[in-house]
Design a protein around this motif. Structure first.
Motif, PDB file in Angstrom:
ATOM      1  N   TYR A 103      -4.093  -0.802   3.128  1.00  0.00           N
ATOM      2  CA  TYR A 103      -4.165  -1.781   2.036  1.00  0.00           C
ATOM      3  C   TYR A 103      -5.585  -2.311   1.809  1.00  0.00           C
ATOM      4  O   TYR A 103      -5.791  -3.112   0.887  1.00  0.00           O
TER       5      TYR A 103
ATOM      6  N   LEU B 297       9.967   6.790  -9.439  1.00  0.00           N
ATOM      7  CA  LEU B 297       8.884   6.175 -10.210  1.00  0.00           C
ATOM      8  C   LEU B 297       8.368   7.114 -11.296  1.00  0.00           C
ATOM      9  O   LEU B 297       8.060   6.686 -12.415  1.00  0.00           O
TER      10      LEU B 297
ATOM     11  N   VAL C 155       9.134   8.010  -4.928  1.00  0.00           N
ATOM     12  CA  VAL C 155       8.074   8.599  -5.754  1.00  0.00           C
ATOM     13  C   VAL C 155       8.677   9.318  -6.958  1.00  0.00           C
ATOM     14  O   VAL C 155       8.215   9.146  -8.095  1.00  0.00           O
TER      15      VAL C 155
ATOM     16  N   ALA D 297      -7.081  -2.068  -1.768  1.00  0.00           N
ATOM     17  CA  ALA D 297      -6.433  -2.996  -2.697  1.00  0.00           C
ATOM     18  C   ALA D 297      -6.946  -4.416  -2.486  1.00  0.00           C
ATOM     19  O   ALA D 297      -7.217  -5.145  -3.451  1.00  0.00           O
TER      20      ALA D 297
ATOM     21  N   ALA E 251      -3.995  -3.208  -8.186  1.00  0.00           N
ATOM     22  CA  ALA E 251      -2.565  -2.902  -8.319  1.00  0.00           C
ATOM     23  C   ALA E 251      -2.281  -1.445  -7.995  1.00  0.00           C
ATOM     24  O   ALA E 251      -1.299  -1.133  -7.298  1.00  0.00           O
ATOM     25  N   VAL E 252      -3.133  -0.530  -8.481  1.00  0.00           N
ATOM     26  CA  VAL E 252      -2.926   0.900  -8.234  1.00  0.00           C
ATOM     27  C   VAL E 252      -3.030   1.215  -6.741  1.00  0.00           C
ATOM     28  O   VAL E 252      -2.174   1.916  -6.177  1.00  0.00           O
TER      29      VAL E 252
ATOM     30  N   ALA F  48      -2.681  -0.868  -4.249  1.00  0.00           N
ATOM     31  CA  ALA F  48      -1.595  -1.531  -3.523  1.00  0.00           C
ATOM     32  C   ALA F  48      -0.316  -0.710  -3.620  1.00  0.00           C
ATOM     33  O   ALA F  48       0.407  -0.540  -2.626  1.00  0.00           O
ATOM     34  N   LEU F  49      -0.012  -0.191  -4.798  1.00  0.00           N
ATOM     35  CA  LEU F  49       1.172   0.650  -4.969  1.00  0.00           C
ATOM     36  C   LEU F  49       1.055   1.926  -4.152  1.00  0.00           C
ATOM     37  O   LEU F  49       2.023   2.335  -3.476  1.00  0.00           O
ATOM     38  N   ALA F  50      -0.131   2.561  -4.205  1.00  0.00           N
ATOM     39  CA  ALA F  50      -0.337   3.788  -3.436  1.00  0.00           C
ATOM     40  C   ALA F  50      -0.188   3.529  -1.937  1.00  0.00           C
ATOM     41  O   ALA F  50       0.434   4.323  -1.215  1.00  0.00           O
TER      42      ALA F  50
ATOM     43  N   TRP G 120       1.542   1.152  -0.500  1.00  0.00           N
ATOM     44  CA  TRP G 120       2.965   0.889  -0.205  1.00  0.00           C
ATOM     45  C   TRP G 120       3.755   2.183  -0.112  1.00  0.00           C
ATOM     46  O   TRP G 120       4.582   2.359   0.790  1.00  0.00           O
ATOM     47  N   LEU G 121       3.470   3.128  -1.017  1.00  0.00           N
ATOM     48  CA  LEU G 121       4.166   4.412  -0.984  1.00  0.00           C
ATOM     49  C   LEU G 121       3.809   5.215   0.263  1.00  0.00           C
ATOM     50  O   LEU G 121       4.679   5.864   0.873  1.00  0.00           O
TER      51      LEU G 121
END
Length: 334
Positions: free
Chosen positions: A4, A61, A58, A7, A35-36, A38-40, A42-43
């Protein structure tokens, strides 16, 4: 948690940028990158913990994104037809329709590449997706940050309320779009006057070739006719663009009070670009927006984004060219 870190760094850059000057477009990009990433992150963490669940998320989404694009394309085409019916066929009014058609074309290209599965078509589709992804990312950054900026609080101290002009109807009448700005300016003025201050309301707009008088005078007349004190109205009647609105208004305000502060009023779709322009010309003020007809908003926002995209054309066109060259290189290496 190291995953993280990017992010967090971009979010810190966003916070610092907002504190330094909330009118920078870089703030929007930093927020989008945060945001991008953070999402990456998290995945990645989800896949590490449960690979099957992570892959399912994935895929889900991607399906949601595809459905979102289909719905957006349909909405933009429908809105484009409404704009043509209500506002005419000027280039600016065609933007939402053109955007919808472009998305339909992109989806058709992807389907063709999936079905035919030829190398050239796959490379073309991949390059088109990369270009659309870059432009779409910037557009989402712009929309998101413009929404946030439009909800920031007005400064308690202001010496001027500046209303930006937008053209007259029939050469002399204030149209509904401009009337909404003037009514918002009256509301802002009333709010600022609660503490005993009496800001000057500065109407800004010159005379176009098809107008009988400068916009500033028609705007001032509109206010006075509705009971606003004439002694609190001042006119800037030379400008022909947003930049000139702000530059000439700045000269008037600085001459009267070198330490002035102001609130600038425009329509909600125009708020963030007006804020960026006010920063560029050195105006000390915050921009607020008035309501706009819902059918008008999509095309107007696209127009504002195009203007911002072209304002940074060297960077943006350079990145787009790099993506095109990358696609050409992949095709050539086969």
């Amino acid at each position: 948690m190291v995953v993280y870190a990017p992010a967090v760094l971009f979010f810190l850059a966003f916070c610092v940028g907002v504190l330094r000057d909330r009118r920078r477009f870089s703030n929007a990009v930093f927020l989008g990158l945060a945001a991008v990433f953070a999402l990456a992150a998290w995945l990645v963490e989800l896949i590490r913990e449960d690979e099957q669940l992570g892959r399912s998320v994935v895929v889900g989404l991607l399906v949601l994104a595809t459905l979102g694009i289909v719905v957006l394309a349909g909405f933009l085409v429908s809105n484009g037809v409404t704009m043509i019916r209500k506002e005419g066929r000027s280039p600016a009014n065609l933007l939402s329709l053109l955007g919808g058609v472009a998305l339909v074309g992109l989806l058709a290209l992807l389907v063709a590449a999936w079905v035919l599965h030829t190398h050239t078509l796959l490379v073309v589709a991949g390059t088109a997706v990369a270009l659309a992804g870059y432009v779409g990312f910037l557009f989402l950054c712009f929309i998101s940050y413009a929404f946030l900026y439009g909800r920031l609080h007005i400064r308690r101290r202001a010496d001027y309320v500046v209303v930006l002009g937008s053209g007259l109807v029939g050469g002399s009448s204030v149209p509904p779009l401009l009337a909404s700005r003037l009514e918002r300016a009256r509301a802002v003025h009333a709010r600022l006057s609660v503490r005993g201050r009496q800001p000057v309301l500065l109407t800004s707009g010159g005379q176009g070739p098809d107008e009988d008088l400068p916009e500033a005078h028609a705007m001032a007349d509109y206010l006075v006719e509705r009971g606003f004190p004439a002694e609190l109205v001042e006119r800037e009647d030379r400008s022909a663009s947003t930049e000139e609105n702000l530059r000439f208004s700045k000269s008037i305000m600085e001459k009267a009070n070198p330490d002035y502060r102001c609130v600038i009023v425009t329509n909600n779709y125009h708020v963030f670009r007006a804020a960026m322009t006010s920063r560029q010309v050195g105006v000390r003020g915050h921009v607020v927006g008035s309501a706009t007809a819902s059918y008008f908003w999509p095309s107007a926002m696209i127009r504002e984004f195009v203007a911002i995209f072209l304002a940074y054309r060297r960077t943006n066109l350079g990145i787009c060219l790099a993506l095109l060259l990358g696609g050409a290189l992949i095709w050539w290496m086969r």
